[in-house]
Design a protein around this motif. Structure first.
Motif, PDB file in Angstrom:
ATOM      1  N   VAL A  49      -5.886  -1.560  -1.034  1.00 52.66           N
ATOM      2  CA  VAL A  49      -5.008  -2.670  -1.381  1.00 52.66           C
ATOM      3  C   VAL A  49      -5.402  -3.872  -0.530  1.00 52.66           C
ATOM      4  O   VAL A  49      -5.396  -3.799   0.704  1.00 52.66           O
ATOM      5  N   VAL A  66      -6.475  -4.748  -5.862  1.00 51.73           N
ATOM      6  CA  VAL A  66      -6.689  -3.345  -5.513  1.00 51.73           C
ATOM      7  C   VAL A  66      -8.128  -3.005  -5.883  1.00 51.73           C
ATOM      8  O   VAL A  66      -8.574  -3.277  -7.002  1.00 51.73           O
ATOM      9  N   ALA A 119       0.814  -1.205   0.000  1.00 50.53           N
ATOM     10  CA  ALA A 119       0.000   0.000   0.000  1.00 50.53           C
ATOM     11  C   ALA A 119       0.854   1.265   0.000  1.00 50.53           C
ATOM     12  O   ALA A 119       0.534   2.244  -0.698  1.00 50.53           O
TER      13      ALA A 119
END
Length: 462
Positions: A127, A138, A45
């Motif tokens: 994420v 995602v 992320a």
């Protein structure tokens, strides 16, 4: 005639069609859309946030927030968010049931169904670690006022690896003053008067489009029930080339095959509920543009209502759908928006739109069909193995379907209120059987022929 400029550039004002998307957002679930990007490897992320911090410059509205204007200053405008930080839009979660696709997609539809904060640009990237089959995912989500489907794909194209980077161009610019907004709104009104003949033609085209495509009134069935706050998402993958070939054999398009399959599956659902249904009325969004760029998002969409038969052989139903959509496509793209946009906003201003949406009997369901990237794309050096659209339901339409092509695969997402449509898994099984039957050379293939994703020859949906 060009409008006035502020000291820092042209004012980014919403369109009337954008306001309609805000007007529709009155139910228990926000009017937001999204997509799940399945990746070959799990993503980080923080790494995604760093990459997006550079790439969002190519999509100005991803760093702008929507603000209302003072009286006499026109429609709301997008202004640069001086406090923009990409980390406020990106977060990480773990799949609640690692290895379970249904759990991943229910998480995704939950993300899309959670209202985005109003003090920033209305988008987010989540994420996900631990989805089925390894790899990662995602979930991208945005409010519909930010972009329609064509605009959303343009924004996505600017965020993947290899896309041209945007220039910073002095971000953040100061917001326009009240004087600048007033002058810009005045210019728009004067320009509207100058273009009155064009506006009257658009109105005429809108009336003609509605007359040309007006289907029978949707039957009163259990498919029209007010929706609650929960949503569930199920996904099918089919080979795009096979579906296109089936469509062409019967003079139709990929979208016609999708509509026909949805009609057959919903017909089976209503039959199990003891209802006799002839044609269902499906609302199909129609874009006024075939493409756009990341700097021109917003909405430019009308609707094409299609009477979709539920009875007859697959070939007969597909031929009927192809004839009806061909007639509708002959009307100017999105011409109906010239009438529907102001009508929706007027009803919303009167405070009765939620009631009307919960009690309408104009459409039985909504089916969208978008053409995604023809070739595989990558994110942070990791291949994107699949793209799954995520839409929502509104009013008394508890089941909707979205189709998206990507790298030779056609993905169908079925979103439903599980309390109003507890038969969702059976409905998806029927939809797969319908697709399999339609894909056969004589419309009679057995189930399973389209069960796995494949690589087709292209993305021409004609």
């Amino acid at each position: 005639m060009r409008g006035p400029r502020t000291a820092t550039g042209r004012i980014d004002r919403t369109r009337s069609s954008d306001l309609m998307e805000l007007a529709v957002d009155r139910g228990p679930v926000p009017w937001q859309v999204g997509a799940v990007l399945r990746t070959v490897r799990e993503l980080d992320a923080d790494g995604l946030a760093r990459a997006l911090a550079d790439r969002v410059a190519a999509v100005p509205r991803l760093r702008r927030r929507l603000v209302r204007t003072p009286p006499l200053c026109g429609r709301p405008v997008w202004v640069d968010d001086a406090g923009f930080a990409v980390g406020r839009h990106v977060r990480a979660v773990r799949c609640p049931a690692p290895g379970d696709d249904d759990a991943l997609y229910d998480l995704a539809v939950g993300v899309v169904g959670t209202r985005l904060p109003s003090d920033r640009s209305p988008w987010a990237a989540v994420v996900v670690s631990g989805p089925a089959g390894g790899g990662g995912a995602v979930v991208l989500v945005m409010h519909h006022v930010l972009a329609d489907g064509i605009g959303g794909l343009a924004a996505l194209g600017a965020l993947v690896d290899g896309a041209p980077r945007g220039a910073d161009a002095g971000f953040p610019r100061r917001p326009p003053s009240t004087r600048e907004l007033f002058l810009d709104a005045l210019h728009e009104r004067l320009r509207s008067l100058a273009h009155l003949p064009r506006g009257l033609r658009r109105l005429r085209d809108g009336v003609a489009a509605l007359r040309a495509t007006r289907p029978p009134r949707a039957p009163r069935t259990s498919l029209n029930r007010p929706v609650g706050p929960r949503r569930a998402l199920r996904v099918l993958h089919t080979d795009l080339a096979t579906v296109r070939a089936a469509a062409h054999r019967h003079g139709g398009t990929v979208g016609d095959v999708v509509l026909t399959a949805v009609g057959g599956a919903l017909g089976a659902l209503t039959a199990r509920r003891g209802e006799t249904v002839g044609d269902l009325v499906v609302s199909v969004p129609v874009s006024a543009r075939r493409s756009t760029d990341p700097g021109r998002l917003g909405n430019a969409v009308g609707t094409l209502p299609v009477a979709v038969p539920t009875a007859g052989t697959p070939q007969q139903r597909l031929a009927a759908v192809a004839r009806r959509t061909a007639k509708g496509r002959a009307a100017p793209g999105a011409a109906s928006a010239a009438l529907l946009d102001p009508a929706f906003r007027l009803v919303a201003a009167a405070g009765v739109l939620p009631w009307l949406l919960d009690h309408q009997h104009l459409v039985s369901t909504v089916v969208t069909d978008l053409r995604g990237p023809a070739a595989p794309v990558a994110l942070l050096g990791t291949g994107v193995s699949a793209m799954v659209p995520v839409v929502s339901t509104v009013g008394d339409v508890p089941v909707v379907v979205a189709a998206l092509s990507y790298a030779g695969v056609l993905v169908l997402s079925v979103v439903a209120d599980p309390d109003t449509c507890p038969e969702l898994d059976r409905l998806v099984a029927d939809l797969r059987a319908e697709l399999d039957a339609l894909a056969g050379p004589d419309g009679t293939n057995g189930p399973g022929d389209l069960g796995e994703p494949g690589v087709g020859s292209g993305h021409d949906h004609s």
